[in-house]
Scaffold this active site. Structure first.
Site, PDB file in Angstrom:
ATOM      1  CG  ASN A  52      11.959 -15.601  16.281  1.00 43.96           C
ATOM      2  OD1 ASN A  52      12.287 -15.136  17.376  1.00 43.96           O
ATOM      3  ND2 ASN A  52      11.313 -14.909  15.368  1.00 43.96           N
ATOM      4  CG  HIS A  79      15.283 -10.065  24.300  1.00 38.56           C
ATOM      5  ND1 HIS A  79      16.171  -9.864  23.276  1.00 38.56           N
ATOM      6  CD2 HIS A  79      14.047  -9.972  23.732  1.00 38.56           C
ATOM      7  CE1 HIS A  79      15.513  -9.638  22.148  1.00 38.56           C
ATOM      8  NE2 HIS A  79      14.217  -9.708  22.407  1.00 38.56           N
ATOM      9  NE  ARG A 134      11.497  -5.259  21.523  1.00 35.07           N
ATOM     10  CZ  ARG A 134      10.454  -6.025  21.914  1.00 35.07           C
ATOM     11  NH1 ARG A 134      10.504  -7.329  21.807  1.00 35.07           N
ATOM     12  NH2 ARG A 134       9.349  -5.472  22.384  1.00 35.07           N
ATOM     13  N   PRO A 141       7.335 -17.646  21.869  1.00 34.96           N
ATOM     14  CG  PRO A 141       7.862 -16.516  23.818  1.00 34.96           C
ATOM     15  CD  PRO A 141       8.350 -17.593  22.905  1.00 34.96           C
ATOM     16  CG  ASN A 142       3.641 -13.279  22.396  1.00 34.18           C
ATOM     17  OD1 ASN A 142       2.513 -13.579  22.782  1.00 34.18           O
ATOM     18  ND2 ASN A 142       4.586 -12.893  23.224  1.00 34.18           N
ATOM     19  CB  ILE A 202      10.484 -11.299  12.098  1.00 39.45           C
ATOM     20  CG1 ILE A 202      10.183 -12.803  11.985  1.00 39.45           C
ATOM     21  CG2 ILE A 202       9.725 -10.498  11.038  1.00 39.45           C
ATOM     22  CD1 ILE A 202       8.773 -13.178  12.403  1.00 39.45           C
ATOM     23  CB  SER A 203      11.749  -6.913  14.384  1.00 36.87           C
ATOM     24  OG  SER A 203      12.201  -7.455  15.611  1.00 36.87           O
TER      25      SER A 203
HETATM   26  C1  DQA Z   1      11.384 -11.284  17.748  1.00 38.67           C
HETATM   27  C2  DQA Z   1      12.001 -10.093  18.498  1.00 38.67           C
HETATM   28  C3  DQA Z   1      11.740 -10.193  19.984  1.00 38.67           C
HETATM   29  O1  DQA Z   1      12.311  -9.082  20.656  1.00 38.67           O
HETATM   30  C4  DQA Z   1      10.255 -10.210  20.263  1.00 38.67           C
HETATM   31  O2  DQA Z   1      10.015 -10.381  21.635  1.00 38.67           O
HETATM   32  C5  DQA Z   1       9.514 -11.224  19.464  1.00 38.67           C
HETATM   33  C6  DQA Z   1       9.903 -11.445  18.065  1.00 38.67           C
HETATM   34  C7  DQA Z   1      11.528 -11.126  16.219  1.00 38.67           C
HETATM   35  O3  DQA Z   1      11.312 -12.116  15.518  1.00 38.67           O
HETATM   36  O4  DQA Z   1      11.821 -10.036  15.739  1.00 38.67           O
HETATM   37  O5  DQA Z   1       8.527 -11.792  19.900  1.00 38.67           O
HETATM   38  O6  DQA Z   1      12.073 -12.454  18.133  1.00 38.67           O
END
Ligand code: DQA
Length: 141
Positions: free
Chosen positions: A73, A79, A110, A9-10, A100-101
């Site tokens: 990912n 989480h 997280r 998602p996102n 990514i982060s």
């Molecule tokens: C993520 C880290 C997650 O905590 C976050 O909800 C994301 C992106 C990352 O790629 O850093 O949507 O998975």
């Protein structure tokens, strides 16, 4: 053999998300990077994104039948999704989780990686390069 990349998602909103954590590059740029790094040289990498937990599970099950490995990912599902964790645990192929982060250096929630605990490896905080490292590892390169 194929490698499946699954983004949760996102991640389709990359480029419009918090630049501090995700940088300024878009999801299309992530796809182009994977195409240029692997697909141009003849590898088959299937790149998917879904905002739905069920669809992500369908993709994991499909990859387990048809691919050499999975790079996933799961976004925020990482989480708390026991359903995605179970789908990964049932896989007979290597699964590498990418963030990514740097999820170890952000909000407390997280730091808990429910899906990552059943993955063969977790790569976090390396930006888009994390995908390249993970795909290379599955391809044995
Ligand atoms: C993520 C880290 C997650 O905590 C976050 O909800 C994301 C992106 C990352 O790629 O850093 O949507 O998975």
């Amino acid at each position: 053999m194929k490698v499946m990349v699954i983004n949760g998602p996102n991640l389709n909103k990359l480029g419009k998300r918090d630049e501090k954590h995700y940088g300024s590059k878009t999801y299309d740029e992530l796809k182009s990077l994977i195409v240029d790094s692997f697909i141009m040289s003849g590898h088959t990498v299937l790149i998917n994104q879904s905002n739905s937990e069920g669809k992500i599970i369908d993709l994991i099950q499909e990859a387990d039948e048809t691919c050499k490995g999975i790079v996933i990912n799961p976004g925020a599902y990482s989480h708390y999704s026991y359903a995605i964790m179970d789908a990964i645990a049932d896989c007979h192929i290597p699964v590498i989780e990418v963030h990514i982060s740097d999820v170890t250096n952000r909000d407390d929630f997280r730091k808990q990686l429910i899906t990552g605990q059943v993955c063969d490896k977790i790569i976090s905080g390396k930006g888009f390069n994390g995908y390249i490292e993970a795909i290379s590892e599955i391809l044995g390169e």
